[in-house]
Write an enzyme that holds these catalytic residues in place. Sequence first.
Site, PDB file in Angstrom:
ATOM      1  CG  ASP A 144      -9.381  -7.481  -1.051  1.00  0.00           C
ATOM      2  OD1 ASP A 144      -9.093  -7.199  -2.232  1.00  0.00           O
ATOM      3  OD2 ASP A 144     -10.471  -7.956  -0.719  1.00  0.00           O
ATOM      4  CG  HIS A 167      -8.308 -11.643  -3.617  1.00  0.00           C
ATOM      5  ND1 HIS A 167      -8.141 -11.361  -2.281  1.00  0.00           N
ATOM      6  CD2 HIS A 167      -9.492 -11.097  -3.979  1.00  0.00           C
ATOM      7  CE1 HIS A 167      -9.193 -10.657  -1.865  1.00  0.00           C
ATOM      8  NE2 HIS A 167     -10.014 -10.488  -2.868  1.00  0.00           N
ATOM      9  CG  ASN A 214     -11.982  -7.914  -4.936  1.00  0.00           C
ATOM     10  OD1 ASN A 214     -11.266  -8.227  -3.998  1.00  0.00           O
ATOM     11  ND2 ASN A 214     -13.261  -7.672  -4.782  1.00  0.00           N
ATOM     12  CG  HIS A 215     -10.876  -4.052  -2.311  1.00  0.00           C
ATOM     13  ND1 HIS A 215     -11.607  -2.946  -1.965  1.00  0.00           N
ATOM     14  CD2 HIS A 215     -11.703  -5.117  -2.172  1.00  0.00           C
ATOM     15  CE1 HIS A 215     -12.824  -3.316  -1.610  1.00  0.00           C
ATOM     16  NE2 HIS A 215     -12.898  -4.634  -1.719  1.00  0.00           N
TER      17      HIS A 215
END
Length: 143
Positions: free
Chosen positions: A16, A98, A48-49
């Site tokens: 992220d 993450h 996830n980003h």
Amino acid sequence: RVGGPCPSTNYLFLGDYVDRGSHSLETISLLICLSVRFPERITLLRGNHETRQITQVYGFYSECMKRYGDAAVWREFTDLFDFLPVAALIDDSLFCVHGGLSPSLLTLDQLALLDRFHEVPGEGGLADLVWSDPDQLRSGFNP
């Protein structure tokens, strides 16, 4: 002592790096430069980003477009994100990701077999590693 200067300290970043404000380009650029300069000391995991879909919704795509006027830089970064590792093992005892654990990945050998060099799919082991939060309804996968 916590922290310290490179290259005398190891750093593991859990993802992220973008979509967290108006300086995502500077943040990810610095971290990439540090990881190239100190590859044995700096590790960047994929969160996830670090995906095309999420960066288009939460601001990194817009930041690249505003700064450079086209999507070329954004495409280069998102292609690079495909090559970030999704997990790290510290001292053979601390498993770091993450997101969370995946019920479909029970061993490190299974993790090594993941086809991870593309956009994160909506479900499956790779998605679980970057997205999963603890699930109190699933036995063995809760806080």
